[in-house]
Design an enzyme around this catalytic site. Structure first.
Site, mmCIF file in Angstrom:
data_model
loop_
_atom_site.group_PDB
_atom_site.id
_atom_site.type_symbol
_atom_site.label_atom_id
_atom_site.label_comp_id
_atom_site.label_asym_id
_atom_site.label_seq_id
_atom_site.Cartn_x
_atom_site.Cartn_y
_atom_site.Cartn_z
ATOM 1 N N ASP A 130 0.826 -1.210 0.000
ATOM 2 C CA ASP A 130 0.000 0.000 0.000
ATOM 3 C C ASP A 130 0.859 1.260 0.000
ATOM 4 O O ASP A 130 1.949 1.283 0.577
ATOM 5 C CB ASP A 130 -0.894 -0.008 1.249
ATOM 6 C CG ASP A 130 -1.979 1.054 1.185
ATOM 7 O OD1 ASP A 130 -2.347 1.470 0.075
ATOM 8 O OD2 ASP A 130 -2.455 1.464 2.258
ATOM 9 N N ASN A 179 -10.428 -2.322 -5.900
ATOM 10 C CA ASN A 179 -9.561 -1.435 -6.679
ATOM 11 C C ASN A 179 -10.126 -1.089 -8.050
ATOM 12 O O ASN A 179 -9.637 -0.165 -8.715
ATOM 13 C CB ASN A 179 -8.174 -2.056 -6.857
ATOM 14 C CG ASN A 179 -7.331 -2.019 -5.602
ATOM 15 O OD1 ASN A 179 -6.409 -2.814 -5.442
ATOM 16 N ND2 ASN A 179 -7.645 -1.116 -4.673
#
Length: 251
Positions: free
Chosen positions: A29, A77
């Site tokens: 991330d 996503n």
């Protein structure tokens, strides 16, 4: 050449003998924020993050990690911009093409967790080819979580078991944790002992919800493109300093 890297040298650290988790999972991330802070488009951060993956994967192999699971692209996503999604998929495709060229020499086992049906035909075929060609390799296994979500995985496993019951191949009364685990994408893979989340966020983000029941989490403020083998060693040191009781009492 490193098994995951185009670079001629692998990262090395002078570390004291210490236990190494056999299965490390990482939520990669912070790529977008890394780029934004530098006035760059978000997709540029993913390119740097891809090189970080190469470095960390090489290092994991060098210290004896048996399983490395990385969160490459989640079911959520898809909400991102098409430009960013396309960049991520292009990077993954390029990586797999490079890996396939040296696969027989490197002998790294590739496994994909997630629903690959939503990927482009070309990318899905690359994933399937990499997994099929490497399935007999021994040594390190890299699990790519691609179009993956922990809740979706549990639902998929529940549907699979329900179908088996309807077909008379399973009995609902016989269901236990081991049998349910065999219906997951991770069937046959030991649960991760250590899960690392860079970027400063402190949440699991739908990652390995079933498998992480007793995993040790290490959170760090370092954004993924800046994550180094030294940061990995710090996480391993923190893991080794914890007492893992699995719901029991330390004797």
């Amino acid at each position: 050449m490193g098994i995951f890297s185009k670079k001629s040298q692998e990262p090395t650290l002078q570390t004291a003998d210490r236990p190494v988790p056999q299965h490390i999972a990482i939520i990669m991330d912070g790529n977008g924020r890394w780029a934004t802070r530098r006035g760059m488009p978000r997709y540029a951060g993913h390119a740097v993050g891809a090189e970080t993956f190469r470095t960390i994967a090489n290092y994991c192999k060098s210290i004896g990690v048996k399983y490395l699971t990385v969160y490459a692209f989640s079911t959520e996503n898809w909400k991102r911009s098409q430009e960013e999604i396309s960049a991520i998929m292009r990077l993954l495709g390029n990586y797999l093409r490079e890996a396939l060229q040296d696969m027989d020499k490197n002998r790294v086992r590739f496994v994909f967790f997630g629903d690959l049906s939503r990927l482009s035909d070309d990318l899905r075929e690359l994933c399937e080819l990499a997994q099929e060609r490497s399935k007999t390799y021994e040594g390190v296994q890299v699990n790519f979580c691609l179009n993956y979500g922990g809740r979706d995985e549990i639902l998929m496993a529940a549907r699979s078991f329900a179908r088996a019951c309807m077909e008379g191949k399973a009995n609902p009364e016989d269901l236990d944790a081991a049998q349910f685990s065999s219906c997951l994408y991770s069937a046959g893979v030991p649960d991760p002992e250590l899960i690392i989340r860079p970027s400063g966020e402190i949440r699991t983000s739908n990652f390995l919800l079933w498998q992480s029941a007793y995993s040790e989490y290490v959170f760090t403020d370092v954004l993924w493109p800046d994550f180094t083998p030294e940061d990995l060693e710090k996480a391993i040191a923190e893991y080794n300093g914890r007492s893992r009781r699995f719901g029991g009492v330390k004797k």
